[in-house]
Design a protein around this motif. Structure first.
Motif, PDB file in Angstrom:
ATOM      1  N   ARG A 156      17.682  75.280  52.362  1.00  0.00           N
ATOM      2  CA  ARG A 156      17.560  73.840  52.530  1.00  0.00           C
ATOM      3  C   ARG A 156      18.138  73.136  51.314  1.00  0.00           C
ATOM      4  O   ARG A 156      17.821  73.479  50.178  1.00  0.00           O
ATOM      5  CB  ARG A 156      16.095  73.496  52.697  1.00  0.00           C
ATOM      6  CG  ARG A 156      15.903  72.067  53.045  1.00  0.00           C
ATOM      7  CD  ARG A 156      14.438  71.726  53.221  1.00  0.00           C
ATOM      8  NE  ARG A 156      14.335  70.367  52.733  1.00  0.00           N
ATOM      9  CZ  ARG A 156      13.324  69.864  52.112  1.00  0.00           C
ATOM     10  NH1 ARG A 156      12.287  70.589  51.867  1.00  0.00           N
ATOM     11  NH2 ARG A 156      13.340  68.637  51.708  1.00  0.00           N
ATOM     12  N   LYS A 157      18.967  72.142  51.576  1.00  0.00           N
ATOM     13  CA  LYS A 157      19.603  71.413  50.493  1.00  0.00           C
ATOM     14  C   LYS A 157      18.718  70.273  49.998  1.00  0.00           C
ATOM     15  O   LYS A 157      17.984  69.659  50.770  1.00  0.00           O
ATOM     16  CB  LYS A 157      20.946  70.870  50.945  1.00  0.00           C
ATOM     17  CG  LYS A 157      21.936  71.970  51.230  1.00  0.00           C
ATOM     18  CD  LYS A 157      23.301  71.408  51.428  1.00  0.00           C
ATOM     19  CE  LYS A 157      24.255  72.571  51.618  1.00  0.00           C
ATOM     20  NZ  LYS A 157      25.620  72.161  51.627  1.00  0.00           N
ATOM     21  N   ILE A 158      18.821  69.998  48.717  1.00  0.00           N
ATOM     22  CA  ILE A 158      18.080  68.901  48.092  1.00  0.00           C
ATOM     23  C   ILE A 158      18.980  67.683  48.075  1.00  0.00           C
ATOM     24  O   ILE A 158      20.140  67.764  47.672  1.00  0.00           O
ATOM     25  CB  ILE A 158      17.661  69.274  46.659  1.00  0.00           C
ATOM     26  CG1 ILE A 158      16.734  70.482  46.671  1.00  0.00           C
ATOM     27  CG2 ILE A 158      17.005  68.089  45.968  1.00  0.00           C
ATOM     28  CD1 ILE A 158      16.479  71.071  45.301  1.00  0.00           C
ATOM     29  N   SER A 159      18.456  66.546  48.522  1.00  0.00           N
ATOM     30  CA  SER A 159      19.239  65.318  48.481  1.00  0.00           C
ATOM     31  C   SER A 159      18.629  64.365  47.454  1.00  0.00           C
ATOM     32  O   SER A 159      17.440  64.441  47.137  1.00  0.00           O
ATOM     33  CB  SER A 159      19.314  64.659  49.854  1.00  0.00           C
ATOM     34  OG  SER A 159      18.047  64.232  50.269  1.00  0.00           O
ATOM     35  N   VAL A 160      19.480  63.484  46.960  1.00  0.00           N
ATOM     36  CA  VAL A 160      19.031  62.459  46.017  1.00  0.00           C
ATOM     37  C   VAL A 160      19.372  61.094  46.603  1.00  0.00           C
ATOM     38  O   VAL A 160      20.450  60.901  47.138  1.00  0.00           O
ATOM     39  CB  VAL A 160      19.658  62.623  44.614  1.00  0.00           C
ATOM     40  CG1 VAL A 160      19.181  63.880  43.940  1.00  0.00           C
ATOM     41  CG2 VAL A 160      21.164  62.618  44.666  1.00  0.00           C
ATOM     42  N   SER A 161      18.423  60.181  46.517  1.00  0.00           N
ATOM     43  CA  SER A 161      18.667  58.852  47.064  1.00  0.00           C
ATOM     44  C   SER A 161      18.325  57.732  46.093  1.00  0.00           C
ATOM     45  O   SER A 161      18.659  56.582  46.345  1.00  0.00           O
ATOM     46  CB  SER A 161      17.912  58.656  48.379  1.00  0.00           C
ATOM     47  OG  SER A 161      16.541  58.852  48.191  1.00  0.00           O
ATOM     48  N   THR A 162      17.663  58.073  44.996  1.00  0.00           N
ATOM     49  CA  THR A 162      17.291  57.058  44.000  1.00  0.00           C
ATOM     50  C   THR A 162      17.535  57.602  42.596  1.00  0.00           C
ATOM     51  O   THR A 162      17.608  58.821  42.391  1.00  0.00           O
ATOM     52  CB  THR A 162      15.795  56.692  44.115  1.00  0.00           C
ATOM     53  OG1 THR A 162      15.011  57.835  43.733  1.00  0.00           O
ATOM     54  CG2 THR A 162      15.425  56.238  45.521  1.00  0.00           C
ATOM     55  N   PRO A 163      17.630  56.710  41.626  1.00  0.00           N
ATOM     56  CA  PRO A 163      17.731  57.178  40.237  1.00  0.00           C
ATOM     57  C   PRO A 163      16.526  58.031  39.828  1.00  0.00           C
ATOM     58  O   PRO A 163      16.663  58.976  39.052  1.00  0.00           O
ATOM     59  CB  PRO A 163      17.782  55.880  39.426  1.00  0.00           C
ATOM     60  CG  PRO A 163      18.339  54.864  40.370  1.00  0.00           C
ATOM     61  CD  PRO A 163      17.798  55.250  41.728  1.00  0.00           C
ATOM     62  N   GLU A 164      15.368  57.724  40.380  1.00  0.00           N
ATOM     63  CA  GLU A 164      14.168  58.502  40.075  1.00  0.00           C
ATOM     64  C   GLU A 164      14.314  59.947  40.539  1.00  0.00           C
ATOM     65  O   GLU A 164      13.844  60.874  39.866  1.00  0.00           O
ATOM     66  CB  GLU A 164      12.928  57.861  40.710  1.00  0.00           C
ATOM     67  CG  GLU A 164      12.480  56.579  40.045  1.00  0.00           C
ATOM     68  CD  GLU A 164      13.307  55.349  40.410  1.00  0.00           C
ATOM     69  OE1 GLU A 164      13.183  54.334  39.698  1.00  0.00           O
ATOM     70  OE2 GLU A 164      14.086  55.396  41.391  1.00  0.00           O
ATOM     71  N   ASP A 165      14.964  60.153  41.692  1.00  0.00           N
ATOM     72  CA  ASP A 165      15.213  61.512  42.185  1.00  0.00           C
ATOM     73  C   ASP A 165      16.033  62.301  41.172  1.00  0.00           C
ATOM     74  O   ASP A 165      15.723  63.448  40.854  1.00  0.00           O
ATOM     75  CB  ASP A 165      15.976  61.491  43.518  1.00  0.00           C
ATOM     76  CG  ASP A 165      15.180  60.929  44.675  1.00  0.00           C
ATOM     77  OD1 ASP A 165      13.937  60.855  44.582  1.00  0.00           O
ATOM     78  OD2 ASP A 165      15.825  60.563  45.683  1.00  0.00           O
ATOM     79  N   THR A 166      17.095  61.675  40.687  1.00  0.00           N
ATOM     80  CA  THR A 166      17.973  62.345  39.724  1.00  0.00           C
ATOM     81  C   THR A 166      17.238  62.606  38.414  1.00  0.00           C
ATOM     82  O   THR A 166      17.297  63.705  37.866  1.00  0.00           O
ATOM     83  CB  THR A 166      19.233  61.500  39.461  1.00  0.00           C
ATOM     84  OG1 THR A 166      19.896  61.257  40.707  1.00  0.00           O
ATOM     85  CG2 THR A 166      20.183  62.209  38.515  1.00  0.00           C
TER      86      THR A 166
END
Length: 126
Positions: A1-11
């Protein structure tokens, strides 16, 4: 399963613990596909306690090879204060423009401090 980022907080959550205590500036690039799922993380450069070099050819080389649609730039400030310097701002604008030419969108540039971070995109810097 791939990890996605959608916000600066995710990164920031991905990189904070690894980068907040580094004694030198490390510049990394997060390679993403069209769904903003992580393809890989590339180490671009390791600098001094107050700067690191990041030339567009090194930043985008792996992104081109791996077919990345988007990238997020990340570097740390060993001082613990993530406020962007004039050099950070100029570099980000230069890399954003290079990405436009290559067809690879620079989504953000995250600066990691000691437990805090700055999103240059959110700050309206580019």
């Amino acid at each position: 399963r791939k990890i996605s980022v959608s916000t600066p907080e995710d990164t920031a959550a991905i990189f904070m613990e690894d980068m907040r205590y580094l004694k030198k500036e490390h510049f990394r690039v997060l390679l993403l596909n069209v769904k903003n799922e992580i393809i890989s993380v590339g180490d671009v450069s390791v600098g001094s306690i107050s700067s690191s070099e990041a030339h567009p050819r090194e930043v985008f080389a792996e992104a081109v090879r791996r077919g990345a649609a988007n990238v997020i730039l990340i570097h740390n400030h060993p001082s613990g204060t993530p406020a962007p310097s004039r050099a950070d701002i100029e570099l980000t604008k230069r890399l954003y423009e290079a990405g436009v030419i290559l067809g690879i969108q620079v989504l953000d540039h995250i600066i990691i401090g000691d437990g805090i971070f700055v999103s240059m995109k959110r700050e309206g810097i580019f």
